[in-house]
Design an enzyme around this catalytic site. Structure first.
Site, PDB file in Angstrom:
ATOM      1  N   CYS A 137     -64.778  59.276 -47.156  1.00 31.81           N
ATOM      2  CA  CYS A 137     -63.421  59.303 -46.568  1.00 31.81           C
ATOM      3  C   CYS A 137     -62.806  60.671 -46.807  1.00 31.81           C
ATOM      4  O   CYS A 137     -62.869  61.224 -47.918  1.00 31.81           O
ATOM      5  CB  CYS A 137     -62.564  58.215 -47.194  1.00 31.81           C
ATOM      6  N   HIS A 156     -63.250  62.583 -37.152  1.00 26.63           N
ATOM      7  CA  HIS A 156     -63.037  62.751 -38.595  1.00 26.63           C
ATOM      8  C   HIS A 156     -63.003  61.388 -39.271  1.00 26.63           C
ATOM      9  O   HIS A 156     -62.198  60.531 -38.897  1.00 26.63           O
ATOM     10  CB  HIS A 156     -61.737  63.510 -38.867  1.00 26.63           C
ATOM     11  N   CYS A 226     -27.787  50.695 -21.904  1.00 29.40           N
ATOM     12  CA  CYS A 226     -26.363  50.390 -21.792  1.00 29.40           C
ATOM     13  C   CYS A 226     -25.710  50.696 -23.139  1.00 29.40           C
ATOM     14  O   CYS A 226     -26.195  50.243 -24.181  1.00 29.40           O
ATOM     15  CB  CYS A 226     -26.166  48.927 -21.422  1.00 29.40           C
ATOM     16  N   CYS A 231     -25.968  45.383 -26.678  1.00 28.68           N
ATOM     17  CA  CYS A 231     -26.606  45.151 -25.372  1.00 28.68           C
ATOM     18  C   CYS A 231     -28.001  45.770 -25.362  1.00 28.68           C
ATOM     19  O   CYS A 231     -28.179  46.925 -25.751  1.00 28.68           O
ATOM     20  CB  CYS A 231     -25.760  45.746 -24.246  1.00 28.68           C
ATOM     21  N   CYS A 248     -23.217  47.001 -16.072  1.00 23.55           N
ATOM     22  CA  CYS A 248     -24.351  46.307 -16.680  1.00 23.55           C
ATOM     23  C   CYS A 248     -24.172  44.800 -16.548  1.00 23.55           C
ATOM     24  O   CYS A 248     -23.063  44.310 -16.301  1.00 23.55           O
ATOM     25  CB  CYS A 248     -24.470  46.711 -18.148  1.00 23.55           C
ATOM     26  N   CYS A 268     -15.772  63.666 -15.075  1.00 23.44           N
ATOM     27  CA  CYS A 268     -16.147  63.530 -16.487  1.00 23.44           C
ATOM     28  C   CYS A 268     -15.438  64.554 -17.362  1.00 23.44           C
ATOM     29  O   CYS A 268     -15.121  64.277 -18.519  1.00 23.44           O
ATOM     30  CB  CYS A 268     -17.667  63.669 -16.644  1.00 23.44           C
ATOM     31  N   CYS A 308      24.053  61.558 -41.575  1.00 23.99           N
ATOM     32  CA  CYS A 308      24.666  62.810 -42.008  1.00 23.99           C
ATOM     33  C   CYS A 308      23.628  63.903 -42.190  1.00 23.99           C
ATOM     34  O   CYS A 308      22.421  63.669 -42.129  1.00 23.99           O
ATOM     35  CB  CYS A 308      25.447  62.599 -43.306  1.00 23.99           C
TER      36      CYS A 308
END
Length: 561
Positions: A137, A156, A226, A231, A248, A268, A308
Site C-alpha cells: 500500500c 497506484h 430557491c 425550500c 417557486c 435590481c 423648557c
C-alpha cells in the site's frame, strides 16, 4: 395535479414569456399547459390552472429533487454516449465544466488529450501491472493480497482501509470531495463516484451523493436553488427573457438575477440600494442629527423631550445647559428670556453664528422625513400583501365552500374571487417597489416625476377600491342567511374592478420598464385636457399616489449613504 410532471420538465418547456401583464383575460378553465399553482392548496385542478395563468412560467421551470436527478443522469448518459466513455468519466468531465454538455463537447473534440490531462481521466495506467501475490500500500506500506488493494485509472495501489479513511476525511471536509484525486501526491488521476460507492460508509455515501446532486444546480449557470428558507426546489431559467421574476412552488417569489424577492418593474440596482439603505446606519445618524444636540461637555447626543430649554445631561456628566445656545445654564435666567426662550441664541442667530449648524440640521430632518415617507408606504404595502396572501388561503380553504352553500352557486363559478385576490397580491408587490423607485427618482426631472406620480396614483386608487370590495363587500354575502339577489351585481362589480386595476398596473409597469419615456405624450395629453374634468389624461387624480407628496419642504435628493 395531472400536468405537474410536464411543468417540471425543463427540457420540454417552451421558450418565451407569458407575463402577468401580457394583456387580455385568460379563461380559468382553459389553462392546460401544466404550470404550477400558487402554492397554497392543490385540491382543485381548476384552481391550479387559474392561478397558473398569473405566472410567467414559460421563461423558467421548477425542479424537484427527482427531476434534478433525472436531468443530471440524462446529461451524464448523453456525454457518455457521444464521447464513448464511461458514465463515471462523463460525470467527472461534466463537474469540471460546470455541467455544460455543450462546453464538454467543444473542449473534448478540440483537444481530447489536453482535456484528459486537465480533468484527470487517464487512458492507460501509469503503474505497470504486477503479478505479485502481495502488493504494498502506498500509504501504510503494508503488504496486502490484490483483492485488498484498489486503485483508480492511474494504477497506484492503496489498501481498501487507507482508501476508506482518505475518502471519509475528504467527504467530511465538504463539497471539495467531488474533485477528489489519487492519494499519490504526484498523480492527478480523478477519483469517481464508483470508488466512493465501493468503499465509503452509508453515511459518507449519502453525504457524497448530496454534494453531487447540489453541484448540478450550484455549478450550473442557468439553474439556482430557491432562496426561501427550507425550500429544496431548484429553478431552471431560460436565457433571453427580460423578466427575471420567478415564483417557486413553495409560493416564494424572487428575482433570478439578484435573488432578492421579486421586484418587477424596478431594476435590481435600485432594489439593492434600497435594501442597503434600509439596513444601513445612515438613517440612524440622520435621526440623531435632526432630533438631538451634543452635550457641550461630554458630547453625547441628547434628545429634548420636555418643553423648557433647561437641559441636564445624564450621569455621570450632569451638565446643565441651554438647548438653544448650548451655553451653561448658570448664565441664563430672566435676563436671557427665562425657561422658554434664549436672547443670546436669537442675537447669535441674527449674527449668523448658527446658520451652518441649523442648515445641516434642517437638511437632515428633511432627508429623514422624506425617507420615512417612502419607507412607511413601502412597508405598508408589504404588510397588506402578506395579509392578502393569508386571505387568499382562507378563501381557498374555507370561504369559497361557505359562499357556495349560502348563495347556492357552484364553486367553479366563484373563481372571480380568487382572481381578485391574486390581482391584489401581485399589485401590492408592484406598488410596494414603486415607492423605492420614487425615492431614487431625481427631483430635477419634474416631468418624469409628475408622470410617475400620476400613474402611481391611478394604480393605487384602483387597487384600494378593489381591495375594499373584496374585503368588505364580500363579507355581507358570507354572513348572509341565504341567497342574495345582489350577488350577481357584486360579481359584476368585482370582476370589473379586477380588470380595471389590472389595466392601471399594466400601464404603470410598462411605463417604469420603459424608463418613463412616454412622459412627453402624457404632458401633451395633459395640456389638452386642462379644462376638461372627464378626460382620461387630466391630472385630476394626481396626488392620490402617496409617493407624490413633497416632504419637509426640501427638493434636494439627499445622499443615500
Amino acid at each position: 395535479m395531472d400536468s405537474e410532471e410536464d411543468m417540471l420538465d425543463a427540457h420540454d418547456m417552451e421558450s418565451g414569456e407569458d407575463d402577468f401583464y401580457s394583456g387580455g383575460t385568460d379563461d380559468y378553465n382553459d389553462s392546460d399547459d401544466g404550470e404550477p399553482d400558487y402554492g397554497f392548496v392543490e385540491e382543485d385542478a381548476d384552481d391550479s390552472a387559474m392561478i397558473a395563468s398569473h405566472r410567467s412560467q414559460k421563461s423558467y421551470c421548477v425542479l424537484r429533487e427527482e427531476d434534478i436527478r433525472r436531468h443530471q443522469m440524462d446529461d451524464i448518459e448523453r456525454v457518455s454516449v457521444v464521447l464513448s466513455i464511461t458514465e463515471v468519466e462523463a460525470s467527472i468531465l461534466l463537474r469540471h465544466f460546470h455541467w455544460s454538455v455543450g462546453k464538454v463537447h467543444d473542449e473534448w473534440f478540440a483537444d481530447e488529450e489536453r482535456v484528459r490531462k486537465t480533468v484527470g481521466i487517464l487512458e492507460s495506467s501509469v503503474v505497470p501491472p504486477s503479478d505479485d501475490s502481495e502488493l504494498a500500500c502506498g500509504i501504510c506500506f503494508d503488504s496486502y493480497p490484490p483483492e485488498k488493494i484498489a486503485s483508480v485509472s492511474c494504477g497506484h495501489p492503496f489498501c481498501t482501509t487507507c482508501w476508506t479513511g482518505y475518502i471519509t476525511t475528504t467527504i467530511n471536509d465538504g463539497p471539495g470531495c467531488l474533485m477528489l484525486r489519487c492519494p499519490d501526491p504526484s498523480c492527478l488521476a480523478a477519483v469517481g463516484h464508483d470508488m466512493v460507492d465501493k468503499l465509503a460508509s452509508e453515511e459518507d455515501k449519502e453525504k457524497y451523493n448530496r454534494y453531487f446532486l447540489r453541484s448540478y444546480i450550484e455549478d450550473n449557470r442557468k439553474m439556482k436553488w430557491c432562496p426561501a428558507p427550507g425550500c429544496d426546489y431548484a429553478i431552471d431559467f431560460a436565457a433571453g427573457s427580460g423578466n427575471y421574476d420567478v415564483s417557486c412552488l413553495c409560493s416564494f417569489n424572487f428575482c433570478w438575477n439578484c435573488t432578492e424577492e421579486g421586484h418587477r418593474p424596478v431594476d435590481c440596482s435600485t432594489v439593492s440600494k434600497w435594501i442597503l439603505k434600509n439596513s444601513a446606519e445612515s438613517e440612524n445618524m440622520n435621526w440623531i442629527l435632526a432630533n438631538s444636540k451634543p452635550c457641550p461637555r461630554c458630547k453625547r447626543p441628547i434628545e429634548k423631550n420636555q418643553g423648557c430649554m433647561h437641559m441636564t445631561c445624564t450621569p455621570p456628566c450632569k451638565y446643565e445647559f441651554c438647548w438653544l445656545c448650548l451655553g451653561a445654564w448658570m448664565d441664563h435666567g430672566e435676563r436671557t428670556g427665562g425657561f422658554y426662550a434664549c436672547n443670546r441664541y436669537e442675537v447669535a442667530k441674527q449674527e449668523g453664528q448658527y446658520d451652518e449648524t441649523e442648515r445641516r440640521r434642517e437638511m437632515a430632518k428633511n432627508s429623514l422625513e422624506r425617507y420615512t415617507h417612502y419607507y412607511e408606504r413601502w412597508a405598508s404595502n408589504q404588510t397588506s400583501r402578506q395579509k392578502a396572501m393569508a386571505d387568499l388561503q382562507q378563501a381557498q380553504t374555507q370561504n369559497l365552500e361557505k359562499l357556495s352553500d349560502k348563495q347556492c352557486t357552484p364553486e367553479s363559478q366563484l373563481k372571480f374571487i380568487l382572481e381578485a385576490w391574486l390581482q391584489i397580491i401581485e399589485c401590492r408587490r408592484v406598488l410596494k417597489w414603486t415607492y423605492a423607485y420614487g425615492y431614487y427618482l431625481p427631483d430635477h426631472e419634474h416631468a418624469k416625476r409628475q408622470f410617475f406620480e400620476y400613474l402611481q396614483g391611478e394604480a393605487e386608487s384602483g387597487l384600494e377600491r378593489l381591495h375594499q370590495c373584496v374585503e368588505k363587500d364580500l363579507a355581507q354575502f358570507l354572513n348572509a342567511e341565504g341567497p342574495s339577489k345582489d350577488f350577481n351585481d357584486f360579481r359584476t362589480k368585482l370582476a370589473g374592478l379586477t380588470s380595471v386595476t389590472k389595466n392601471y398596473f399594466e400601464n404603470l409597469v410598462k411605463a417604469l420598464e420603459n424608463g418613463l419615456t412616454d412622459v412627453d405624450s402624457h404632458a401633451a395629453c395633459s395640456s389638452k385636457s386642462t379644462s376638461s374634468k372627464s378626460t382620461g389624461c387630466s391630472n385630476k387624480t394626481r396626488g392620490k399616489g402617496k409617493g407624490s407628496s413633497r416632504i419637509g419642504g426640501s427638493s434636494r435628493n439627499p445622499d443615500d449613504n
